[in-house]
Structures are given as structure tokens and as C-alpha cells.
Design a protein around this motif. Structure first.
Motif, short mmCIF file in Angstrom:
data_model
loop_
_atom_site.label_atom_id
_atom_site.label_comp_id
_atom_site.label_asym_id
_atom_site.label_seq_id
_atom_site.Cartn_x
_atom_site.Cartn_y
_atom_site.Cartn_z
N SER A 25 -0.11 22.34 -11.48
CA SER A 25 -0.25 21.77 -10.14
C SER A 25 0.08 20.30 -10.19
O SER A 25 -0.14 19.63 -11.19
CB SER A 25 -1.67 21.97 -9.60
OG SER A 25 -2.61 21.37 -10.44
N SER A 26 0.61 19.79 -9.08
CA SER A 26 1.06 18.41 -9.04
C SER A 26 -0.08 17.48 -8.69
O SER A 26 -1.08 17.88 -8.10
CB SER A 26 2.18 18.25 -8.00
OG SER A 26 1.65 18.38 -6.71
N GLY A 27 0.10 16.20 -9.04
CA GLY A 27 -0.89 15.20 -8.67
C GLY A 27 -0.88 14.93 -7.18
O GLY A 27 -1.90 14.64 -6.58
N GLY A 28 0.30 15.04 -6.56
CA GLY A 28 0.42 14.88 -5.11
C GLY A 28 0.26 13.45 -4.64
O GLY A 28 -0.27 12.58 -5.30
N GLY A 29 0.76 13.20 -3.43
CA GLY A 29 0.44 11.99 -2.71
C GLY A 29 1.21 10.74 -3.09
O GLY A 29 0.90 9.67 -2.59
N GLN A 30 2.17 10.80 -4.02
CA GLN A 30 2.91 9.60 -4.38
C GLN A 30 4.40 9.83 -4.23
O GLN A 30 4.93 10.80 -4.73
CB GLN A 30 2.58 9.18 -5.81
CG GLN A 30 1.14 8.72 -5.99
CD GLN A 30 0.96 7.97 -7.29
OE1 GLN A 30 1.88 7.30 -7.76
NE2 GLN A 30 -0.21 8.05 -7.86
N ALA A 31 5.03 8.92 -3.53
CA ALA A 31 6.48 8.93 -3.38
C ALA A 31 6.89 7.54 -2.91
O ALA A 31 7.09 6.65 -3.72
CB ALA A 31 6.93 10.03 -2.43
N ILE A 32 7.00 7.34 -1.60
CA ILE A 32 7.35 6.03 -1.05
C ILE A 32 6.09 5.37 -0.48
O ILE A 32 5.38 5.96 0.33
CB ILE A 32 8.41 6.17 0.05
CG1 ILE A 32 9.69 6.78 -0.52
CG2 ILE A 32 8.70 4.80 0.67
CD1 ILE A 32 10.35 5.95 -1.61
N THR A 33 5.83 4.15 -0.93
CA THR A 33 4.67 3.39 -0.47
C THR A 33 5.15 2.20 0.36
O THR A 33 6.09 1.51 -0.03
CB THR A 33 3.85 2.89 -1.67
OG1 THR A 33 3.34 4.01 -2.39
CG2 THR A 33 2.67 2.03 -1.20
N VAL A 34 4.51 1.99 1.50
CA VAL A 34 4.79 0.81 2.33
C VAL A 34 4.00 -0.35 1.76
O VAL A 34 2.77 -0.35 1.78
CB VAL A 34 4.41 1.06 3.80
CG1 VAL A 34 4.70 -0.19 4.64
CG2 VAL A 34 5.17 2.26 4.35
#
Length: 334
Positions: A28-37
């Protein structure tokens, strides 16, 4: 971004250097991280007739994989409303960590940033007594990918010694991916199988609930592209109804020519094109998920045990709500 599936060298290197992640059958993925403002600012927020507003925004790829940020003409895909009845975009510029010129999109490696700057000029010096109020709205559309890697082992019998731990890893982002192997008769359970088991792999794509992620909205995605090494996916029947979806999958796989796929063929691929629409596109709203299920086959070739690997990748487009900035335009006499 490249439509062809690339080997998950990043994830494999993470596994090799950090060790295995459990011996169970789930990834399962950690989720929630990609592009941050990293910041959006408008200066000043209160102006009089004839004055301009400077707006700046910072975006950073905080995920593990490359991302494509869609900026648009004059940053229109980021600042989606600038109150055109009040302001014109007098000038716009953008740069990234590796590109010094203004473009309509930027490819950002992990930890790379993009900076955007607007100068908004009033369309008229004629401001009423009660002034104007403008809500600048911002979004961040980006193309991203989620990738996963998982190992399984097959033993001739339960008495055969095998690996005590198997490797698995996944990247992170607003789209969650899970790989699960099922159908094991081994005492330890999946991802260890006994020769003769009816093994299957489940790949689950999840658009996380708003409470689980800082990203909200519908994700438009392509089905997972999957590769098996040391083992094989079961054959699927290509029909008139699914041949176009099968070609879309094949187009993104190495060593498979979509022009060679015809109705009546049997092809080893996952997902089964029967589970997809003609253009193989998907849309997942918040909290929704999609499961793809494929059979697994192998040949021990007289070995007491073998190890197989499953790779999965899904490319998607997501729009992150980046909030508002309010500008008040006041009458000169106030």
C-alpha cells in the motif's frame, strides 16, 4: 509524460537499500504527496483606482516521481479567475528549478520547484463609491503517476524452504495503489504459493477520502500498466468488443505492438481489457476505488522454488484546490 511503461528503478532501489517491507501479501502507498503549494501571495490586498497587484505562487514536487505541472497561457490554469471585469493580466512570468523561461507546462523532478508571477492592472480607473471586491482563485492541475512493485514466490511443496521475507514498495500521491496476491494454499499464505495454486493478483486504485489526503476532487486516470517477471499473467481473449481497449494497454507496454492485436487473439496482459471502456479511461471521485483482477501462471522448470515480480503503474491527471486571495479595490475618496 512518457506513455511507455518504465521499469520501476526508483522503487526497486528504495527496496534494495532500505530492506523489505514485511512478508505479507499487501503493498500500500503512503499517499498524499505529489505537488505541494509552497506559497501564494497577492500584494497589496487593498488598492485604489489605477493601482496594480502583484501575485506570486510557488509549487514544489514533494513526491517520489516526476510530475508535469500544467500552467497554461499567462498562468491561466493556475490562477483560474482574476476577475477580468476588474483586472487584466499585464504581465506573467514563470521559471522552474531547471528552466529559466516561461512555459505553459513544466516537468518537475522530485524536489524541483516552479515559481509564477503575475502583474494585474485595473481595466478602468472608474471605481464606484462602494469599491470592488475580487476573489482570485487558484488551482494546480498536474499529471502524475503512481507505481508499485511486489514480489511473490512459488514453492514445489510446503516442505520446500523459501524466502522468509519478500520485497514490496510503492510511490506516493493522491491516488493510492495497492497490490494484493490471493489464492495461496501455503501455510504462511500469500505472497507465497504452492505449485498448483490458482493464484491471482488484485490491483486496487483508490482516490482517497478528503480526510486521508490534502487533495480533493475527481482523478482522471489511465488503467494500470502491469508487467510480470519470472511469472506470467493468464491469457485473455481479445474480442471485437475489447480490442480497442487491448490496443490502448499494449501501446503502453514494452515489447508489445498494438498493431499485432486482433479480435480472436489470446494475449497475456493485465488488466483484462474486458474490464475497461473503449478508450480505457477512468474517473474516480473522492473515496471511490477500482479493482483489477488477473490470473497468474508459472513454470518451476524442475526448480524447488522460484520468485516472481509484479510491477504496476497508473498515470493520472489531478487538480488540487490551492485556495483564494481577496483583493479590495477602494474608491479614491474613501
Amino acid at each position: 509524460m512518457d506513455q511507455r511503461f518504465t521499469v520501476l528503478t526508483l522503487l526497486i532501489s528504495v527496496v534494495v537499500f532500505s530492506g523489505c517491507i514485511g512478508g505479507g501479501g499487501n503493498t500500500s502507498s503512503g499517499g498524499g504527496q505529489a505537488i505541494t503549494v509552497t506559497g501564494i501571495q497577492a500584494q497589496p490586498t487593498e488598492i485604489f483606482a489605477g493601482e496594480n497587484v502583484r501575485v506570486s505562487a510557488g509549487l514544489k514536487n514533494t513526491g517520489q516521481l516526476p510530475a508535469e505541472v500544467l500552467v497554461g497561457d499567462q498562468g491561466s490554469q493556475i490562477m483560474t479567475s482574476h476577475c477580468p471585469d476588474i483586472f487584466d493580466v499585464a504581465s506573467f512570468s514563470a521559471t522552474s528549478s531547471n528552466v529559466s523561461e516561461t512555459r505553459q507546462s513544466y516537468d518537475l523532478a522530485s524536489d524541483y520547484e516552479v515559481r509564477l508571477n503575475w502583474n494585474l492592472a485595473q481595466t478602468s480607473d472608474d471605481v464606484p463609491l462602494n469599491g470592488y471586491r475580487c476573489n482570485l482563485r487558484f488551482e494546480v492541475p498536474f499529471n502524475y503517476s503512481v507505481e508499485s512493485f511486489s514480489q511473490i514466490q512459488i514453492k514445489e511443496s510446503s516442505e520446500v524452504d523459501g524466502a522468509e521475507q519478500l520485497f514490496s514498495q510503492t510511490s506516493r500521491g493522491p491516488l493510492d495503489i495497492e497490490i494484493e496476491a490471493i489464492g495461496s494454499s501455503a501455510p504462511s499464505g500469500a505472497p507465497t504459493f504452492i505449485d498448483g495454486d490458482g493464484a491471482e493478483v488484485l490491483v486496487r486504485l483508490v482516490n482517497q477520502e478528503p480526510t486521508q489526503s490534502s487533495y480533493t476532487g475527481t482523478i482522471n486516470l489511465k488503467p494500470p500498466v502491469m508487467i510480470a517477471r519470472g511469472i506470467q499473467f493468464s491469457e485473455v481473449d481479445i474480442t471485437q468488443d475489447n480490442v480497442e481497449a487491448a490496443k490502448v494497454i499494449a501501446r503502453r507496454l514494452p515489447d508489445m505492438d498494438p498493431g499485432d492485436i486482433q479480435a480472436g487473439d489470446q494475449v497475456r496482459m493485465c488488466p483484462d481489457p474486458d474490464t475497461l471502456s473503449g478508450n480505457a479511461g477512468l474517473a474516480l471521485s473522492e473515496g471511490q476505488s477500482k479493482i483489477f483482477r488477473c490470473g497468474l501462471e508459472w513454470d518451476l522448470n524442475n526448480a524447488p522454488s522460484i520468485r516472481g515480480e509484479i510491477f504496476a503503474r497508473s498515470d493520472y491527471t489531478f487538480v488540487k484546490n490551492a485556495g483564494n486571495q481577496q483583493i479590495n479595490v477602494r474608491y479614491r475618496g474613501q
